[in-house]
Design a protein around this motif. Structure first.
Motif, PDB file in Angstrom:
ATOM      1  N   GLN A  67       0.679  -1.336  -0.093  1.00 37.60           N
ATOM      2  CA  GLN A  67      -0.007  -0.067  -0.093  1.00 37.60           C
ATOM      3  C   GLN A  67       0.832   1.241   0.015  1.00 37.60           C
ATOM      4  O   GLN A  67       0.655   2.130  -0.832  1.00 37.60           O
ATOM      5  CB  GLN A  67      -0.832  -0.041   1.225  1.00 37.60           C
ATOM      6  CG  GLN A  67      -1.991   1.118   1.052  1.00 37.60           C
ATOM      7  CD  GLN A  67      -3.197   0.944   1.975  1.00 37.60           C
ATOM      8  OE1 GLN A  67      -3.895   0.293   1.751  1.00 37.60           O
ATOM      9  NE2 GLN A  67      -3.392   1.953   2.954  1.00 37.60           N
ATOM     10  N   TYR A  68       1.928   1.397   0.898  1.00 38.98           N
ATOM     11  CA  TYR A  68       2.547   2.730   1.224  1.00 38.98           C
ATOM     12  C   TYR A  68       3.480   2.830   0.268  1.00 38.98           C
ATOM     13  O   TYR A  68       4.657   1.982   0.183  1.00 38.98           O
ATOM     14  CB  TYR A  68       3.420   2.646   2.235  1.00 38.98           C
ATOM     15  CG  TYR A  68       2.112   2.707   3.664  1.00 38.98           C
ATOM     16  CD1 TYR A  68       0.901   3.219   3.517  1.00 38.98           C
ATOM     17  CD2 TYR A  68       2.376   2.087   4.787  1.00 38.98           C
ATOM     18  CE1 TYR A  68       0.012   3.182   4.766  1.00 38.98           C
ATOM     19  CE2 TYR A  68       1.571   1.789   5.756  1.00 38.98           C
ATOM     20  CZ  TYR A  68       0.387   2.264   5.674  1.00 38.98           C
ATOM     21  OH  TYR A  68      -0.722   2.540   6.794  1.00 38.98           O
ATOM     22  N   GLU A 121      -2.117   7.867   7.270  1.00 44.20           N
ATOM     23  CA  GLU A 121      -3.537   7.060   7.227  1.00 44.20           C
ATOM     24  C   GLU A 121      -4.359   7.951   6.060  1.00 44.20           C
ATOM     25  O   GLU A 121      -5.225   7.202   5.463  1.00 44.20           O
ATOM     26  CB  GLU A 121      -4.417   7.024   8.317  1.00 44.20           C
ATOM     27  CG  GLU A 121      -3.734   6.349   9.520  1.00 44.20           C
ATOM     28  CD  GLU A 121      -4.301   6.422  10.731  1.00 44.20           C
ATOM     29  OE1 GLU A 121      -5.488   7.104  10.898  1.00 44.20           O
ATOM     30  OE2 GLU A 121      -3.730   6.258  11.840  1.00 44.20           O
ATOM     31  N   VAL A 178      -4.651  -6.036  -0.418  1.00 44.84           N
ATOM     32  CA  VAL A 178      -3.424  -5.445   0.011  1.00 44.84           C
ATOM     33  C   VAL A 178      -2.698  -6.314   1.198  1.00 44.84           C
ATOM     34  O   VAL A 178      -3.399  -6.893   2.216  1.00 44.84           O
ATOM     35  CB  VAL A 178      -4.034  -4.161   0.579  1.00 44.84           C
ATOM     36  CG1 VAL A 178      -3.044  -3.550   1.669  1.00 44.84           C
ATOM     37  CG2 VAL A 178      -4.259  -3.035  -0.120  1.00 44.84           C
ATOM     38  N   SER A 199      -0.208  -4.813   3.825  1.00 39.90           N
ATOM     39  CA  SER A 199       0.605  -3.884   4.077  1.00 39.90           C
ATOM     40  C   SER A 199       1.514  -3.819   5.581  1.00 39.90           C
ATOM     41  O   SER A 199       1.113  -4.551   6.365  1.00 39.90           O
ATOM     42  CB  SER A 199      -0.050  -2.624   4.371  1.00 39.90           C
ATOM     43  OG  SER A 199       0.530  -1.657   4.682  1.00 39.90           O
ATOM     44  N   GLY A 218       1.473  -1.822   7.475  1.00 40.11           N
ATOM     45  CA  GLY A 218       0.616  -0.899   8.340  1.00 40.11           C
ATOM     46  C   GLY A 218      -0.265  -1.696   9.407  1.00 40.11           C
ATOM     47  O   GLY A 218      -0.324  -2.742   9.248  1.00 40.11           O
ATOM     48  N   LEU A 222      -4.832   0.845   8.377  1.00 41.61           N
ATOM     49  CA  LEU A 222      -5.141   0.467   7.147  1.00 41.61           C
ATOM     50  C   LEU A 222      -6.874   0.640   6.952  1.00 41.61           C
ATOM     51  O   LEU A 222      -7.381   1.038   5.846  1.00 41.61           O
ATOM     52  CB  LEU A 222      -4.773  -0.837   6.709  1.00 41.61           C
ATOM     53  CG  LEU A 222      -3.407  -1.122   6.679  1.00 41.61           C
ATOM     54  CD1 LEU A 222      -3.103  -2.755   6.763  1.00 41.61           C
ATOM     55  CD2 LEU A 222      -2.784  -0.301   5.640  1.00 41.61           C
ATOM     56  N   LYS A 252      -9.059   3.481   4.149  1.00 46.47           N
ATOM     57  CA  LYS A 252      -9.899   3.135   3.272  1.00 46.47           C
ATOM     58  C   LYS A 252     -10.831   4.466   2.793  1.00 46.47           C
ATOM     59  O   LYS A 252     -11.377   4.608   1.720  1.00 46.47           O
ATOM     60  CB  LYS A 252     -10.869   2.146   3.558  1.00 46.47           C
ATOM     61  CG  LYS A 252     -10.162   0.611   3.823  1.00 46.47           C
ATOM     62  CD  LYS A 252     -11.117  -0.425   4.342  1.00 46.47           C
ATOM     63  CE  LYS A 252     -10.447  -1.623   4.578  1.00 46.47           C
ATOM     64  NZ  LYS A 252     -11.292  -2.692   5.224  1.00 46.47           N
ATOM     65  N   VAL A 285      -8.073  -6.675   2.984  1.00 45.99           N
ATOM     66  CA  VAL A 285      -6.911  -5.800   3.352  1.00 45.99           C
ATOM     67  C   VAL A 285      -6.277  -6.722   4.464  1.00 45.99           C
ATOM     68  O   VAL A 285      -6.677  -6.800   5.483  1.00 45.99           O
ATOM     69  CB  VAL A 285      -7.300  -4.300   3.615  1.00 45.99           C
ATOM     70  CG1 VAL A 285      -5.938  -3.780   4.422  1.00 45.99           C
ATOM     71  CG2 VAL A 285      -7.619  -3.670   2.576  1.00 45.99           C
ATOM     72  N   SER A 301      -3.083  -6.806   7.188  1.00 50.37           N
ATOM     73  CA  SER A 301      -1.849  -6.200   7.795  1.00 50.37           C
ATOM     74  C   SER A 301      -0.753  -7.349   8.458  1.00 50.37           C
ATOM     75  O   SER A 301      -1.240  -8.334   8.720  1.00 50.37           O
ATOM     76  CB  SER A 301      -2.254  -5.564   9.142  1.00 50.37           C
ATOM     77  OG  SER A 301      -1.110  -5.073   9.983  1.00 50.37           O
TER      78      SER A 301
END
Length: 232
Positions: free
Chosen positions: A16-17, A104, A127, A129, A131, A136, A140, A150, A152
C-alpha cells in the motif's frame, strides 16, 4: 513477461505505502508547512526521505529480531523523533503523533484507481501492508479503493519481507503462493514475495535498476496503468 508468469494467478496483492498511495509526495506536502513553522531551512523532501529510511531500517531490525511485533505506528514515531533530533528541531510527542497519523490520509497515485478497476475485472485485489490494522482501516476512506481484502503484517507478527508475512497472506486469501501476483514499488518487497513463492510485478516509478538478485520480478513496468495493460 511470458504468459506463464500469470497463467495461474487469481489474486493481485499490493503493497500500500508507496505503491498504491503516494507516500513520498503526500508526506512531503504535509511536512513542508510543519517544517516551515519550525523555522527549519532544509529540504522537506529530504526530511521525508530520512524519515522513511529510518523507519525502514528499524522495521527490518524488528523483523530480524523476530520478538514481539512492534506496531508500524510506534516504529514511525521513533523514526520521526530520531530525524527531528538529528535535524535539531524541537518538537512535542503530539507533533510526532500528528505526522505519523497523516500516513492514514494519503491519496493514491493518479493512475491507480482506474488501473485497479481494470485489474478487478480479472483478479481479486488484496492489500498486504506493513501498516497496523486500524491504520489500514482508516485509510480506506481516503484512498477509496474497494479492495477485496486488506491484510496487515500484524497477522504474521513480522514486517515484510519476512517470509511469514507472505505465507500468512496467502493462507488468509485461501490460495497458493504461486496463484498470487505481488505488486510493489519496492525491490525488497518484490524480492521477499518472490523468495516466498509468489509471482511479482515491480512498479518502477523512479526508473531505477532493480538490482542483482536471484529473485527478479516476473513483470517490470513504470506505472500501474502499464501493469493493467500487460495482464488484463
Amino acid at each position: 513477461m511470458t504468459d506463464d508468469a500469470i497463467k495461474d494467478v487469481k489474486v493481485c496483492m499490493f503493497d500500500q505505502y508507496g505503491t498504491v498511495v503516494d507516500m513520498q509526495g503526500g508526506l512531503t506536502a504535509i511536512a513542508t508547512p510543519f517544517l516551515q513553522k519550525k523555522g527549519w531551512k532544509g529540504n522537506p523532501n529530504s526530511f521525508v526521505t530520512w524519515w522513511r529510511r529510518n523507519h525502514f531500517e528499524n522495521s527490518m531490525i524488528d523483523a530480524l529480531l523476530h520478538k514481539e511485533h512492534t506496531s508500524y505506528r510506534e516504529i514511525g514515531q521513533r523514526a520521526v523523533a530520531h530525524v527531528m533530533d538529528r535535524a535539531g528541531i524541537e518538537y512535542t510527542r503530539d507533533e510526532v503523533r500528528y505526522l505519523v497519523g497523516e500516513i492514514e490520509k494519503l491519496k493514491p497515485f493518479p493512475e491507480v484507481p482506474e488501473a485497479l478497476a481494470r485489474l478487478r475485472t480479472r483478479y481479486r485485489l488484496v492489500v498486504l501492508s506493513n501498516g497496523d490494522p486500524d491504520m489500514l482501516e482508516t485509510a480506506k476512506q481516503y484512498h477509496k479503493i474497494p479492495f477485496d481484502q486488506v491484510i496487515s503484517v500484524a497477522e504474521a507478527n513480522s514486517f515484510k519481507p519476512h517470509v511469514a508475512t507472505y505465507t500468512k497472506a496467502a493462507e488468509l486469501c485461501g490460495v497458493g503462493l504461486d496463484q498470487i501476483l505481488f505488486v510493489a514499488n519496492h525491490a525488497f518487497d518484490c524480492i521477499g514475495a518472490k523468495a516466498a513463492g509468489m509471482r511479482t510485478a515491480f512498479i518502477d516509478r523512479r526508473r531505477r535498476p532493480f538490482g542483482e538478485t536471484p529473485y527478479q520480478p516476473d513483470i517490470l513496468v513504470p506505472t500501474m496503468a502499464d501493469l493493467a495493460d500487460a495482464i488484463v
